[in-house]
Design a protein around this motif. Structure first.
Motif, short mmCIF file in Angstrom:
data_model
loop_
_atom_site.label_atom_id
_atom_site.label_comp_id
_atom_site.label_asym_id
_atom_site.label_seq_id
_atom_site.Cartn_x
_atom_site.Cartn_y
_atom_site.Cartn_z
N PHE A 36 0.82 -1.21 0.00
CA PHE A 36 0.00 0.00 0.00
C PHE A 36 0.86 1.27 0.00
N SER A 37 2.07 1.17 -0.51
CA SER A 37 2.99 2.29 -0.58
C SER A 37 2.51 3.33 -1.60
N ARG A 38 2.99 4.55 -1.47
CA ARG A 38 2.71 5.58 -2.48
C ARG A 38 3.51 5.34 -3.75
N ASN A 39 4.64 4.65 -3.62
CA ASN A 39 5.54 4.42 -4.74
C ASN A 39 5.08 3.19 -5.54
N PRO A 40 4.75 3.37 -6.82
CA PRO A 40 4.27 2.24 -7.62
C PRO A 40 5.31 1.14 -7.81
N VAL A 41 6.60 1.48 -7.84
CA VAL A 41 7.64 0.46 -7.98
C VAL A 41 7.65 -0.45 -6.76
N GLU A 42 7.45 0.13 -5.59
CA GLU A 42 7.39 -0.68 -4.37
C GLU A 42 6.15 -1.58 -4.38
N ARG A 43 5.05 -1.09 -4.93
CA ARG A 43 3.84 -1.92 -5.01
C ARG A 43 4.04 -3.08 -5.98
N VAL A 44 4.74 -2.83 -7.10
CA VAL A 44 5.04 -3.92 -8.04
C VAL A 44 5.91 -4.97 -7.37
N LEU A 61 -5.39 -10.39 1.38
CA LEU A 61 -4.65 -9.14 1.23
C LEU A 61 -4.79 -8.60 -0.18
N LEU A 62 -4.73 -9.47 -1.18
CA LEU A 62 -4.88 -9.03 -2.57
C LEU A 62 -6.29 -8.51 -2.84
N ARG A 63 -7.29 -9.09 -2.22
CA ARG A 63 -8.67 -8.56 -2.38
C ARG A 63 -8.77 -7.15 -1.82
N ASP A 64 -8.17 -6.92 -0.64
CA ASP A 64 -8.16 -5.58 -0.07
C ASP A 64 -7.40 -4.61 -0.97
N TYR A 65 -6.29 -5.09 -1.48
CA TYR A 65 -5.47 -4.26 -2.36
C TYR A 65 -6.24 -3.86 -3.62
N LEU A 66 -6.98 -4.79 -4.20
CA LEU A 66 -7.74 -4.50 -5.41
C LEU A 66 -8.78 -3.40 -5.19
N SER A 67 -9.37 -3.37 -4.01
CA SER A 67 -10.35 -2.31 -3.73
C SER A 67 -9.67 -0.97 -3.47
N TRP A 68 -8.38 -0.99 -3.14
CA TRP A 68 -7.64 0.24 -2.83
C TRP A 68 -6.91 0.80 -4.05
N GLU A 69 -6.34 -0.06 -4.88
CA GLU A 69 -5.46 0.37 -5.98
C GLU A 69 -6.21 1.14 -7.05
N SER A 71 -4.40 2.37 -9.97
CA SER A 71 -3.70 2.18 -11.25
C SER A 71 -4.25 0.94 -11.98
N PRO A 72 -4.74 1.13 -13.20
CA PRO A 72 -5.29 0.00 -13.95
C PRO A 72 -4.26 -1.12 -14.20
N LEU A 73 -3.02 -0.74 -14.45
CA LEU A 73 -1.97 -1.74 -14.71
C LEU A 73 -1.72 -2.60 -13.47
N LEU A 74 -1.62 -1.96 -12.32
CA LEU A 74 -1.37 -2.70 -11.08
C LEU A 74 -2.60 -3.50 -10.66
N ARG A 75 -3.78 -2.96 -10.92
CA ARG A 75 -5.00 -3.72 -10.61
C ARG A 75 -5.07 -4.99 -11.46
N ARG A 76 -4.71 -4.87 -12.73
CA ARG A 76 -4.72 -6.02 -13.63
C ARG A 76 -3.72 -7.08 -13.14
N ARG A 77 -2.55 -6.65 -12.72
CA ARG A 77 -1.54 -7.58 -12.20
C ARG A 77 -2.03 -8.26 -10.94
N ALA A 78 -2.63 -7.50 -10.04
CA ALA A 78 -3.14 -8.08 -8.79
C ALA A 78 -4.29 -9.04 -9.06
N ARG A 79 -5.17 -8.69 -10.00
CA ARG A 79 -6.29 -9.57 -10.35
C ARG A 79 -5.78 -10.89 -10.92
N SER A 80 -4.75 -10.80 -11.75
CA SER A 80 -4.15 -12.01 -12.31
C SER A 80 -3.53 -12.88 -11.22
#
Length: 90
Positions: A36-44, A61-69, A71-80
């Motif tokens: 849940f960092s502000r930095n997208p590289v850290e989230r990746v 944790l990934l379900r919580d993250y999906l509701s928070w994120e 960025s479409p790219l990071l959401r797609r990665r988390a969903r996968s």
């Protein structure tokens, strides 16, 4: 020393690839829990870390993250990752 340009290029390429791998490994180690960092590289990096550790808690944790994120790219990665985790845990 008279070296072939192709061998110099190959050595430079392998050196750069090794340095990149070491840097990415360090980033993952340092920020593997910064989902849940502000930095997208850290989230990746955190997503990569979690993807290698399948568990029920990781799926939650990934379900919580999906509701928070946002960025479409990071959401797609988390969903996968979540889909793969759910298939592996069943």
């Amino acid at each position: 020393m008279n070296r072939q340009p192709s061998s110099i290029f190959a050595a430079a390429f392998l050196g750069a690839a090794s340095a990149g791998f070491l840097l990415w490994s360090r980033v993952i180690r340092q920020s593997r829990r910064n989902l849940f960092s502000r930095n997208p590289v850290e989230r990746v990096a955190a997503l990569s870390y979690l993807g290698a550790r399948p568990s029920v808690e990781t799926a939650r944790l990934l379900r919580d993250y999906l509701s928070w994120e946002s960025s479409p790219l990071l959401r797609r990665r988390a969903r996968s990752l979540l889909g793969r985790l759910e298939r592996d845990l069943l």
